[in-house]
Design an enzyme around this catalytic site. Structure first.
Site, PDB file in Angstrom:
ATOM      1  CG  ASP A 147       6.858 -48.237   1.268  1.00 20.82           C
ATOM      2  OD1 ASP A 147       6.143 -47.358   0.736  1.00 20.82           O
ATOM      3  OD2 ASP A 147       6.584 -48.747   2.366  1.00 20.82           O
ATOM      4  CB  SER A 167      -9.130 -43.102  -9.385  1.00 18.63           C
ATOM      5  OG  SER A 167     -10.373 -43.765  -9.288  1.00 18.63           O
ATOM      6  CE1 TYR A 208      -7.833 -45.402  -4.681  1.00 18.05           C
ATOM      7  CE2 TYR A 208      -9.848 -44.669  -5.770  1.00 18.05           C
ATOM      8  CZ  TYR A 208      -8.620 -45.318  -5.818  1.00 18.05           C
ATOM      9  OH  TYR A 208      -8.182 -45.860  -7.001  1.00 18.05           O
ATOM     10  CE  LYS A 225      -5.584 -43.462  -6.774  1.00 18.10           C
ATOM     11  NZ  LYS A 225      -4.270 -43.870  -7.321  1.00 18.10           N
TER      12      LYS A 225
END
Ligand code: NAI
Length: 253
Positions: free
Chosen positions: A62, A141, A154, A158
């Site tokens: 993890d 991303s 998100y 990124k």
């Protein structure tokens, strides 16, 4: 692009881009350390590589757990040395406006996408710097470099990865270690699928999205894996701190 005799650790390699990358690096001759929280999928990736004649082992990892990340890297380092680290593991969230994203949703995304990349770099850098070589590739991303409505947590995570990659490259460069990122647009598979499936009409959403790409299509997992393999290899020996857009020309328009 050759990685013969090198050892590469890939996080989040049980599926999607991570699995495609693990397979691509193995094809290039690397011994691949497949890691993920998903044990079944991770073991399957390692099995696929081995049955194709490559070399792979699986470790449960993890990326939010800094101590475990360090101990996996130390074990790999003692066995064969660590040449390549791909920080690929990542999660998204249900698309919604900033004010509707809960603190728990936001922190979960930050934990995996930001702390996970941090933990990987912090674990690998000491050994790479000591050996005077190594390549880190972080999976950021397209959403990390353009405004991305309804993907607030998100896209922030990124964007952080893009700039952290520059910092790591600046710190590690004098020690012969490179760090780069890839910024994929939507690909067919993985988190991209989850995003489109959150719409009432997923195919219509996909079609709208395709029109935003200069190439008028979404990417393939292998196309991202190829870019990662390039940055990981000596073919990119003078490339560091870069964030390579792998987005079919979305961001150039
Ligand atoms: P995926 O969901 O197929 O793969 C993500 C993998 O990460 C899974 O195997 C999952 O088990 C693993 N993972 C999740 N949390 C973890 C943790 N805490 N520790 C270790 N492993 C963990 O999704 P995909 O699309 O392959 O995502 C890979 C990376 O690519 C992510 O960083 C994502 O943000 C990025 N990306 C994906 C795009 C897409 O369209 N699929 C576009 C742009 C970036």
């Amino acid at each position: 692009m050759q990685l013969d005799g090198q050892t590469a650790l890939v996080t989040g390699a049980a599926s999607g881009i991570g699995r495609a990358t693990a397979e691509r690096l193995a094809d290039a001759g690397a011994r691949v350390v497949v890691t993920d929280v998903d044990i079944t999928g991770g073991e399957e990736t390692a099995d696929r590589i081995e049955s194709d004649g490559g070399s792979a082992t699986f470790h449960e990892l993890d990326v939010r757990d800094r101590e475990t990340f360090l101990s996996v890297v130390e074990a790999v380092d003692q066995k064969s040395g660590l040449d390549v680290l791909v920080n690929n593991a990542g999660v998204g969230h249900v698309p919604k406006p900033v004010e509707d994203i809960t603190e728990a949703e936001r922190e979960f995304v930050f934990d995996v996408n930001i702390s996970g990349v941090w933990n990987g770099c912090a674990a690998a850098l000491p050994t790479m710097k000591a050996r005077g070589s190594g390549a880190i590739v972080n999976v950021a991303s397209l959403a990390g470099v353009i405004g991305s409505p309804n993907l607030g947590a998100y896209s922030l995570s990124k964007g952080a990865v893009v700039n952290f990659t520059r910092t790591v490259a600046a710190e590690a460069g004098p020690h012969g270690v490179r760090a780069n990122a890839v910024c994929p647009g939507f690909v067919e598979g993985g988190l991209g699928e989850q995003y489109f499936e959150s719409f009432e009409d997923p195919e219509a959403a996909r079609e709208r999205s395709r029109r935003g790409y200069a190439l008028r299509r979404l990417g393939e997992l292998d196309e991202v894996a190829d870019a990662i393999a390039f940055l990981a290899s000596d073919a990119a020996s003078f490339v560091t701190g870069e964030s390579l857009m792998v987005d079919g020309g979305f961001s150039i328009q």
